[in-house]
Design a protein around this motif. Sequence first.
Motif, PDB file in Angstrom:
ATOM      1  N   GLN A  18     -22.123 -29.577  55.313  1.00 55.76           N
ATOM      2  CA  GLN A  18     -23.129 -30.638  55.160  1.00 55.76           C
ATOM      3  C   GLN A  18     -24.526 -30.118  55.489  1.00 55.76           C
ATOM      4  N   THR A  19     -24.599 -29.239  56.496  1.00 57.93           N
ATOM      5  CA  THR A  19     -25.886 -28.644  56.822  1.00 57.93           C
ATOM      6  C   THR A  19     -26.432 -27.911  55.601  1.00 57.93           C
ATOM      7  N   ARG A  20     -25.529 -27.173  54.984  1.00 53.61           N
ATOM      8  CA  ARG A  20     -25.934 -26.391  53.828  1.00 53.61           C
ATOM      9  C   ARG A  20     -26.388 -27.308  52.694  1.00 53.61           C
ATOM     10  N   GLU A  21     -25.622 -28.384  52.474  1.00 57.72           N
ATOM     11  CA  GLU A  21     -26.000 -29.339  51.421  1.00 57.72           C
ATOM     12  C   GLU A  21     -27.386 -29.919  51.691  1.00 57.72           C
ATOM     13  N   ASN A  22     -27.626 -30.289  52.947  1.00 58.57           N
ATOM     14  CA  ASN A  22     -28.947 -30.810  53.307  1.00 58.57           C
ATOM     15  C   ASN A  22     -30.033 -29.801  52.997  1.00 58.57           C
ATOM     16  N   LEU A  23     -29.762 -28.550  53.331  1.00 57.35           N
ATOM     17  CA  LEU A  23     -30.758 -27.494  53.123  1.00 57.35           C
ATOM     18  C   LEU A  23     -31.004 -27.274  51.629  1.00 57.35           C
ATOM     19  N   VAL A  24     -29.932 -27.317  50.857  1.00 58.93           N
ATOM     20  CA  VAL A  24     -30.079 -27.152  49.411  1.00 58.93           C
ATOM     21  C   VAL A  24     -30.920 -28.297  48.849  1.00 58.93           C
ATOM     22  N   TYR A  25     -30.656 -29.496  49.326  1.00 56.69           N
ATOM     23  CA  TYR A  25     -31.442 -30.647  48.881  1.00 56.69           C
ATOM     24  C   TYR A  25     -32.926 -30.418  49.176  1.00 56.69           C
ATOM     25  N   LEU A  26     -33.170 -29.951  50.389  1.00 56.92           N
ATOM     26  CA  LEU A  26     -34.544 -29.677  50.821  1.00 56.92           C
ATOM     27  C   LEU A  26     -35.182 -28.625  49.915  1.00 56.92           C
ATOM     28  N   ASP A  27     -34.360 -27.654  49.581  1.00 57.18           N
ATOM     29  CA  ASP A  27     -34.818 -26.544  48.759  1.00 57.18           C
ATOM     30  C   ASP A  27     -35.254 -27.057  47.390  1.00 57.18           C
ATOM     31  N   LEU A  28     -34.478 -27.972  46.828  1.00 58.00           N
ATOM     32  CA  LEU A  28     -34.746 -28.442  45.473  1.00 58.00           C
ATOM     33  C   LEU A  28     -35.815 -29.526  45.444  1.00 58.00           C
ATOM     34  N   ASN A  29     -35.889 -30.318  46.490  1.00 51.17           N
ATOM     35  CA  ASN A  29     -36.709 -31.524  46.424  1.00 51.17           C
ATOM     36  C   ASN A  29     -37.950 -31.517  47.305  1.00 51.17           C
ATOM     37  N   LEU A  86     -31.678 -21.690  56.081  1.00 54.93           N
ATOM     38  CA  LEU A  86     -32.162 -22.200  57.364  1.00 54.93           C
ATOM     39  C   LEU A  86     -33.457 -21.500  57.767  1.00 54.93           C
ATOM     40  N   ILE A  87     -33.488 -20.190  57.584  1.00 53.79           N
ATOM     41  CA  ILE A  87     -34.684 -19.438  57.964  1.00 53.79           C
ATOM     42  C   ILE A  87     -35.864 -19.836  57.077  1.00 53.79           C
ATOM     43  N   ILE A  88     -35.613 -19.897  55.785  1.00 56.72           N
ATOM     44  CA  ILE A  88     -36.705 -20.210  54.869  1.00 56.72           C
ATOM     45  C   ILE A  88     -37.260 -21.610  55.096  1.00 56.72           C
ATOM     46  N   HIS A  89     -36.392 -22.548  55.388  1.00 60.42           N
ATOM     47  CA  HIS A  89     -36.860 -23.931  55.508  1.00 60.42           C
ATOM     48  C   HIS A  89     -37.216 -24.330  56.932  1.00 60.42           C
ATOM     49  N   LEU A  90     -37.098 -23.423  57.840  1.00 63.91           N
ATOM     50  CA  LEU A  90     -37.409 -23.748  59.241  1.00 63.91           C
ATOM     51  C   LEU A  90     -38.784 -24.406  59.420  1.00 63.91           C
ATOM     52  N   PRO A  91     -39.828 -23.914  58.721  1.00 61.10           N
ATOM     53  CA  PRO A  91     -41.141 -24.524  58.923  1.00 61.10           C
ATOM     54  C   PRO A  91     -41.191 -26.001  58.552  1.00 61.10           C
ATOM     55  N   LYS A  92     -40.232 -26.472  57.761  1.00 62.23           N
ATOM     56  CA  LYS A  92     -40.261 -27.884  57.353  1.00 62.23           C
ATOM     57  C   LYS A  92     -39.575 -28.778  58.373  1.00 62.23           C
ATOM     58  N   LEU A  93     -38.875 -28.206  59.304  1.00 61.15           N
ATOM     59  CA  LEU A  93     -38.139 -29.016  60.272  1.00 61.15           C
ATOM     60  C   LEU A  93     -39.052 -29.442  61.420  1.00 61.15           C
ATOM     61  N   ASN A  94     -38.652 -30.501  62.104  1.00 59.61           N
ATOM     62  CA  ASN A  94     -39.459 -30.910  63.264  1.00 59.61           C
ATOM     63  C   ASN A  94     -39.162 -30.003  64.460  1.00 59.61           C
ATOM     64  N   LEU A  95     -39.998 -30.133  65.484  1.00 60.06           N
ATOM     65  CA  LEU A  95     -39.935 -29.195  66.605  1.00 60.06           C
ATOM     66  C   LEU A  95     -38.552 -29.129  67.243  1.00 60.06           C
ATOM     67  N   GLU A  96     -37.966 -30.289  67.508  1.00 62.55           N
ATOM     68  CA  GLU A  96     -36.671 -30.276  68.203  1.00 62.55           C
ATOM     69  C   GLU A  96     -35.601 -29.614  67.342  1.00 62.55           C
ATOM     70  N   THR A  97     -35.658 -29.873  66.048  1.00 63.74           N
ATOM     71  CA  THR A  97     -34.654 -29.279  65.163  1.00 63.74           C
ATOM     72  C   THR A  97     -34.871 -27.774  65.039  1.00 63.74           C
ATOM     73  N   ARG A  98     -36.134 -27.366  65.036  1.00 58.01           N
ATOM     74  CA  ARG A  98     -36.403 -25.924  64.999  1.00 58.01           C
ATOM     75  C   ARG A  98     -35.808 -25.231  66.213  1.00 58.01           C
TER      76      ARG A  98
END
Lengths: 336, 519
Positions: A18-29, A86-98
Amino acid sequence: MKGLFKSKPRTPVDVVRQTRENLVYLDLNFGSRGGDAKREEKMAELSKNIRELKSILYGNGESEPVTEACVQLTQEFFRENTLRLLIIHLPKLNLETRKDATQVVANLQRQQVSSKIVASEYLESNKDLLDILILGYENMDIALHYGAMLRECIRHQSIARYVLESEHMKKFFDYIQLPNFDIASDASATFKELLTRHKATVAEFLTNNYDWFFEEFNSRLLSSTNYITKRQAIKLLGDMLLDRSNAAVMMRYVSSKDNLMILMNLLRDSSKNIQIEAFHVFKLFAANKNKPAEVVNILVTNRSKLLRFFAGFKTDKEDEQFEADKEQVIKEISAL
Amino acid sequence: MAGDASGDGGEVKYPLDAESYRLLCKIGSGVSAVVYKAVCLPLGSAVVAIKAIDLERSRANLDDVWREAKAMALLSHRNVLRAHCSFTVGSHLWVVMPFMGAGSLHSILSHGFPDGLPEPCVAVVLKETLRALCYLHEQGRIHRDIKAGNILVDSDGSVKLADFGVSASIYETTPAASSFSGPIHAAPSAALSSSCFNDLAGTPYWMAPEVIHSHVGYGMKADIWSFGITALELAHGRPPLSHLPPSKSMLMRITSRVRLEDAESSTKRKKFSKAFKDMVSSCLCQEPAKRPSAEKLLRHPFFKGCRSRDYLVRNVLAAVPSIEERCKDTNLCGCARGARCVSPCRHVNIVKTRRISGWNFNEENLEFDPTEGTTEKRCFPFHKEDPIELESSNSTGDDNEDRRTVTQGNHEKEAIGFKEVVVPQLMTILESLEMQRGMVMHVLESGGCHVDGNGCGMAASGEREEMLLGYVRQLEHRVEELSTEVQEEMARNARLEKLLQERVNDQLKTNSSQTSGSN
C-alpha cells in the motif's frame, strides 16, 4: 474501505504494497491540480503506512519488533522500487512523515534476509540513488533527512567505496562549509564516516587520491577561516593518520614540509581545542625516524621557540598520555 | 501527525550571518552561553532571541552539539521551542530562536511569585509542558532538563519547552546554577540513565531498535521525575531542598544517604488540592517503571478543566514586569557592570536559590501528604528494605514529633549526625568554589565576548586578552585544586560516616538488647 482495513490486520507485505501504491499515485498525480482532495487523502494514507512500517521495524511502546515480520517487510520493500520512490518523493512529505521515512530507510539497511543484507544488494544496482542523497545537501529542507539516510547507506562497504570514488567526494569540501550549522555538521559527520569506517577501503582511497585529497584538505579545511570547519578537520586528520591501516599515508603526510608548516600554524591557533588536536598530528612529524632534511630544517630553525611553546602547553584536564607524548616530542626536537 | 508545518519552503528563512542581526540586550546567561534579545534586520526587524554558545569554552564535543542542534531543527510542535536557524560566529554558535516575551517561569517566579503560582496557573503551565513532553517522548527524545527555567512563556500566554539537548550536553559539567545549567531536577536514577544515554548517543545511527526502546524508555521516566519536581517548583516558588548548595556530585552522594527535610517549604506550607498532590507523588516514585508516561499523566484528573492561556496572561503575566523592565532592574538582578541581565541571573542563583541536582524525596513526600502511608510504601521500596532498623529506632523511644512518622525520625537521627560532620566543611569549600567561579565569569564577561553597542564584535585587544586569559587560567587552576580538596574531603567524610554508622548500629543493638532485657 476503512472498515475493511480495520477488520483484518494487515500483513507487513500489505503495508509495503500500500505504501508503494501511495507513492506511485504521488508519482503520477503530483503535478495535476485537479484531484487535490484525493491527493490529500492519499498523502494521509501514505503517512499512516510509513508510520506503520516504522512500528513494525522498531516495535512500539508495548511490543518488540518481530523478526519474521521484519524479514517479510524487507523482502517486499526491495522486491520492487519502493526505496527509489520513497527517496524521490521525500520532499513532498510532511516533516513527521519524512522523519518516519528516514528511520524506516535507516533500519532497512541492517535487515538481513537469509543472512544477506538485501539493502546493500539493492543499492549496488541502484547507485544513482546515492547521487540523489548526496545532492540533498544543497537543499536545506531535506538535507538532514537525506544526510541521515546517506550515512546509513555507507555502512555498506561497497556503497562507501562508490561514494569515495565518485565525483561527489569533492563536493563535501563545500558542504562542510555551508553557513547553516545543522547541515554543515551533518555533511561533516558523513565525511568523517566515509573516511574512517571501512579501514581497507579508506586506505586504498587515500593512497590512490593522495595528491588532490590532501591538497583540498589542507587548503580548504585546515586553512579555513571557519572555526568549526578547522576544528573538525584537524580532529579528523588526527583520526585518519593515527589509524594503523593508514600507516603508509601517514608516513607520506609527515614527510612534507608544507604539511608541517600548516600544522605548526595550527599549534598557534587562538583556540585551545585546535591547538591540542594539532599537537596530536604534529607529534607524528617529530616522532618520524626518517625525517626528510626539509622537515628537520624547519624543526631546528624553530627549536627554541617550539621548546618554549611546549613548556607552557597544557591540557585543561590532566592527561597522562598527552604529557608523555609531549615529553617525547621535546626529547626528539632537543636531540636534533 | 503531530507536526503542524510541512516544512516545504513555506516558512520564513532567517539569514545565516551575524550582520543581519542586531543584538538589543542580554536576557540571560549561563556558564558558556549568553542569550540576547535581538532583531533580524532583513526581516523587518523581527524580534528574536539569540543564544550564543561558546564552543571553545564548553567541554562538550562538537558532535554532541550538532546532534542536539539537529534534533532541535527536526522538532515541530507548538509547545516546543524550535530554533529558526543556527550558524557560527567565530568560535560561537548562534542559535536564533523565537523571542518569548514573558521569559522563563523561573524568571516569572522570582520577579512576581516568590512563593509559587496559584494552583490553576500551575495546571495551565504543566499541561502545556506535558504536551511538549508527550511529543518529545513519542519522537524518542528525552529532554533531560525539565525545570521552570526551561519553560518559556510568550506575551500571549503560550507556553513552550526550551533548551532540550543543546543545554543538556553543554552544561553538564557546570554546576554554577542558572536557568541554563545542568540537570538540576534530575531524578536519583538520572546519573545512571543519562550516562547510559550518553554512551548510546555516541553512535545513535547504528543503534539497534531494541536498544532505542529499552534505554530511551528508561530515560523518559527521568523526565517524568523532573516534571514532578518542576510541579513543586512552580507551586512553591523554588524546588525542594533548594536551600542547599548546588554542587551536583556531592549532593548526589549526600542525599543518597541522608534524608534532609526541606525546611523552607515546611515553614511556609501552602494548601494544594488532592489531585495535585496525587499527580506529583506519582511522578516522584523512586521506581522509574512506576512513574506514569507523559501521555498517561496528561489524562490525570489534575489536568481536567484546565484554564486557557488567557488565564495565564491575566493572572500571571499581568503581575510581573516585562522582560525589558526586568532587564533594567539591576538591583533585583544584582549583576555586575549594570549589565541588563534578566533573571535567571547567576548571582541571584548563587546567593538566593541554591539548587541541587539529586533529590531524595522521602521526606518531602511525607511532609507533603503525611496521611498517605500506603502510597508512600508502594512508591519507596527503601522503607521496606530496612524494617529492622525501623523497629529498633522505634523501641529506643526516639521522641517522634506528632507530625513525623516513625521512618522520618529514624532518618532524622542519621541525618543529624552526618550533617554535623560533613556539611559545614563542604559548605565552606563549595562557597569558595562558587566565588572563584563567579570571578572567572566576571573576567570572561568583561574581556572575552562582550557585546558592544553597534554590533556584535567579540572585542579582543590582544594584550589585554592575553592577560585576562592568564588570569582566567590561574583561577581555573585554583578551582581545580579546590575540587580535588573537595574530593579528598569527601573520601575522608565517607570514612568518618562509616565509622559513625557502625557506632550508631552498635549503640542501637545495645539499646535494644537493654530494652528487651529490662522488659
